[in-house]
Write a protein that holds these residues in place. Structure first.
Motif, short mmCIF file in Angstrom:
data_model
loop_
_atom_site.label_atom_id
_atom_site.label_comp_id
_atom_site.label_asym_id
_atom_site.label_seq_id
_atom_site.Cartn_x
_atom_site.Cartn_y
_atom_site.Cartn_z
N ALA A 1 69.12 16.85 74.55
CA ALA A 1 67.69 17.06 74.82
C ALA A 1 67.31 18.53 74.84
CB ALA A 1 67.31 16.43 76.16
N PHE A 2 68.29 19.43 75.01
CA PHE A 2 67.98 20.84 75.16
C PHE A 2 68.02 21.58 73.82
CE2 PHE A 2 69.62 19.38 79.24
CZ PHE A 2 68.58 19.75 80.08
N GLY A 3 67.10 21.21 72.94
CA GLY A 3 66.89 21.96 71.71
C GLY A 3 67.83 21.66 70.57
N LYS A 4 68.63 20.61 70.67
CA LYS A 4 69.56 20.30 69.58
C LYS A 4 68.80 19.78 68.35
CE LYS A 4 73.50 21.14 71.74
NZ LYS A 4 74.46 20.07 72.01
N ALA A 5 69.50 19.79 67.21
CA ALA A 5 68.87 19.40 65.94
C ALA A 5 68.35 17.97 65.97
CB ALA A 5 69.89 19.56 64.81
N VAL A 6 69.10 17.07 66.59
CA VAL A 6 68.70 15.67 66.66
C VAL A 6 67.30 15.53 67.26
CG1 VAL A 6 69.18 13.50 67.87
CG2 VAL A 6 71.02 14.68 66.66
N ILE A 7 67.06 16.23 68.36
CA ILE A 7 65.75 16.16 69.01
C ILE A 7 64.69 16.81 68.14
CG2 ILE A 7 64.41 17.02 70.98
CD1 ILE A 7 66.22 14.62 71.57
N GLY A 8 65.03 17.90 67.48
CA GLY A 8 64.07 18.55 66.60
C GLY A 8 63.59 17.64 65.49
N VAL A 9 64.52 16.91 64.88
CA VAL A 9 64.17 15.97 63.81
C VAL A 9 63.28 14.85 64.35
CG1 VAL A 9 65.10 14.23 62.23
CG2 VAL A 9 66.19 16.48 62.42
N ALA A 10 63.72 14.25 65.47
CA ALA A 10 62.96 13.12 66.02
C ALA A 10 61.56 13.55 66.46
CB ALA A 10 63.73 12.52 67.19
N ARG A 11 61.47 14.71 67.08
CA ARG A 11 60.18 15.19 67.58
C ARG A 11 59.20 15.41 66.43
NH1 ARG A 11 59.08 20.27 67.95
NH2 ARG A 11 61.29 20.86 68.00
N ARG A 12 59.69 15.95 65.33
CA ARG A 12 58.81 16.20 64.18
C ARG A 12 58.42 14.90 63.48
NH1 ARG A 12 59.30 21.84 62.38
NH2 ARG A 12 58.33 21.20 60.41
N ALA A 13 59.26 13.87 63.56
CA ALA A 13 58.96 12.60 62.90
C ALA A 13 58.09 11.69 63.75
CB ALA A 13 60.27 11.88 62.56
N GLN A 14 58.07 11.92 65.06
CA GLN A 14 57.40 11.01 65.99
C GLN A 14 55.92 10.76 65.67
OE1 GLN A 14 57.68 12.21 70.13
NE2 GLN A 14 57.89 10.08 70.77
N PRO A 15 55.13 11.79 65.34
CA PRO A 15 53.71 11.53 65.04
C PRO A 15 53.50 10.62 63.83
CG PRO A 15 54.08 13.86 65.45
CD PRO A 15 55.42 13.24 65.31
N PHE A 16 54.51 10.51 62.97
CA PHE A 16 54.39 9.70 61.76
C PHE A 16 54.91 8.28 61.97
CE2 PHE A 16 54.52 14.12 60.59
CZ PHE A 16 53.55 14.24 59.60
N ARG A 17 55.34 7.99 63.19
CA ARG A 17 55.83 6.66 63.55
C ARG A 17 56.93 6.16 62.61
NH1 ARG A 17 52.71 4.43 67.46
NH2 ARG A 17 50.69 5.39 67.86
N LYS A 18 57.87 7.05 62.32
CA LYS A 18 58.99 6.68 61.47
C LYS A 18 60.15 6.16 62.32
CE LYS A 18 57.07 7.98 57.61
NZ LYS A 18 56.81 7.05 56.49
N ASN A 19 60.93 5.27 61.73
CA ASN A 19 62.13 4.77 62.40
C ASN A 19 63.22 5.85 62.31
OD1 ASN A 19 61.22 1.99 62.94
ND2 ASN A 19 61.19 1.84 60.71
N VAL A 20 63.77 6.25 63.46
CA VAL A 20 64.77 7.30 63.51
C VAL A 20 66.03 6.79 64.20
CG1 VAL A 20 65.30 9.66 64.23
CG2 VAL A 20 62.94 9.05 63.63
N VAL A 21 67.14 6.81 63.48
CA VAL A 21 68.43 6.37 64.00
C VAL A 21 69.32 7.60 64.18
CG1 VAL A 21 70.53 5.09 63.46
CG2 VAL A 21 68.30 4.10 62.92
N CYS A 22 69.99 7.67 65.33
CA CYS A 22 70.95 8.74 65.58
C CYS A 22 72.35 8.19 65.39
CB CYS A 22 70.78 9.29 66.99
SG CYS A 22 71.96 10.59 67.41
N LEU A 23 73.07 8.77 64.45
CA LEU A 23 74.41 8.31 64.09
C LEU A 23 75.36 9.47 64.28
CD1 LEU A 23 76.20 6.13 62.86
CD2 LEU A 23 75.42 6.81 60.61
N SER A 24 76.19 9.42 65.33
CA SER A 24 77.01 10.57 65.71
C SER A 24 78.48 10.21 65.84
CB SER A 24 76.50 11.15 67.04
OG SER A 24 75.17 11.61 66.94
N GLY A 25 79.29 11.28 65.92
CA GLY A 25 80.72 11.05 66.07
C GLY A 25 81.05 10.35 67.37
#
Length: 376
Positions: free
Chosen positions: A298-322
């Protein structure tokens, strides 16, 4: 169906470009899926190559000064009218052996030489600088000197390279700074919020890994305080408490003070560069991820940056991590829909890292098949 992959690297096993390729391989097993990719990097070593490989930019070769004053061949990227510079190429820690690490003498001059080379090209309207992975703690004075700053001591002579001499500065003269600094926009990829000085400052946090002993840390800290006061007096700019001013041993603060630069989140700079909002207009699914997703994401990582920018467009966002940690509930508010680990079960770290590619392909295939079935 269109899928956009905007994932950070899985540190130690997969680069961001490898993640994109693995999900393309998974998509090829699932039918007609078009996979777009944005390689996410943090501004440190490898950022430039990742971006150039995806945007097919041009490498511009130039001779610069390494952290210890030796001449080396370096390069930056040219993408249309934007120059992209990676500090690690000219002033990086990886350019030195462990024995050579010494922030008392290491200089950021080479970074300034690359900026100057880019400014000399009239077609360039913007410069993006990644300042991760530096070997320096010179407050960015070396960088500024390469661009025309005079950092003068009591004998009216230029102070030598390195953080050891910042306390000798009695005058900063910026009258001969490169004229194009007033015309070219400079953005800095800065994913740390450390100030210039203090317990969380450049020297205390990053000095030891650059070779600073406890005595060096004390001297360098004093010298950066002195430099901040000189910048305030001679430049009229207060840099002591700028979030990110301590990045790269004070280069963040120097870029603000001497180059009118804007310090920005690295993920936002990368997404802007790839015109993220335009790319996701007709995308059905966004896949992001990283090596380990947990509460710290939550503290500025890339995953949050991507999701935050996509949120207004109501896109489906999946986080797939190690790996997936605990306490992920707060992350849903940023626009992330679900989290998956690529590991097929309890496995040793060494095994998961060595098999990361195949694990990622298999898990991504299952996610894509499930998503397709859901659309049906």
């Amino acid at each position: 169906m269109r899928v956009l992959v905007a994932s950070d690297s899985y540190k130690g096993s997969l680069a961001s470009t490898d993640v994109i390729q693995a999900i393309r391989e998974a998509a090829s097993r699932c039918g007609d899926i078009d996979v777009l990719g944005i390689p996410i990097a943090d501004g440190g070593e490898g950022t430039l190559d990742a971006v150039l490989s995806s945007m097919k930019g041009e490498k511009i070769i130039c001779e610069v000064t390494d952290p210890l004053g030796r001449k080396i061949s370096a390069y930056y990227g040219l993408i249309n009218e934007t120059a992209m510079i990676e500090m690690a190429v000219s002033s990086g820690l990886t350019l030195l052996t462990d024995e050579e690490r010494n922030p008392l003498v290491a200089t950021s001059y080479g970074l300034g030489e690359m900026i100057r080379h880019a400014l000399d090209q009239s077609k360039i309207k913007e410069i993006i600088i990644g300042i991760g992975g530096s070997a320096t703690n010179d407050g960015g004075i070396g960088m500024a000197q390469a661009l025309g700053l005079r950092a003068l001591n009591a004998q009216n002579k230029e102070v030598p390279f390195g953080g050891a001499h910042l306390g000798e500065i009695v005058k900063l003269d910026a009258r001969n700074m490169h004229p194009r600094l007033q015309q070219v926009s400079i953005r800095v990829m800065c994913d740390v919020s450390n100030p210039l000085c203090g317990a969380n400052g450049a020297t205390a946090i990053y000095g030891p890994q650059k070779g600073a002993s406890p005595d060096m840390v004390q001297l360098l800290e004093q010298n950066l305080h002195h430099l901040a006061e000189r910048i305030r007096m001679d430049m009229g700019t207060t840099v002591l408490d700028i979030p990110g001013g301590g990045a790269a041993g004070g280069v963040g603060a120097a870029l603000v003070a001497f180059c009118n630069a804007n310090l920005q989140s690295g993920i936002d700079v990368i997404l802007d560069l790839f015109s993220f909002e335009e790319k996701i207009e007709d995308v059905d699914l966004i896949i992001t991820g990283e090596g380990n997703t947990d509460a710290q994401t939550a503290f500025g990582k890339a995953v949050i940056g991507v999701a935050r920018r996509a949120q207004p467009f109501r896109k489906n966002v999946v986080c797939l991590s190690g790996a997936i940690g605990k306490d992920l509930e707060p992350l849903y508010q940023y626009g992330l829909d679900c989290f998956f680990s690529i590991c097929p079960g309890p496995v040793r770290l060494e095994e998961s890292m060595s098999n990361a590619h195949s694990y990622l392909v298999d898990t991504a295939e299952n996610i894509l098949r499930l998503y397709i079935k859901g659309r049906e």
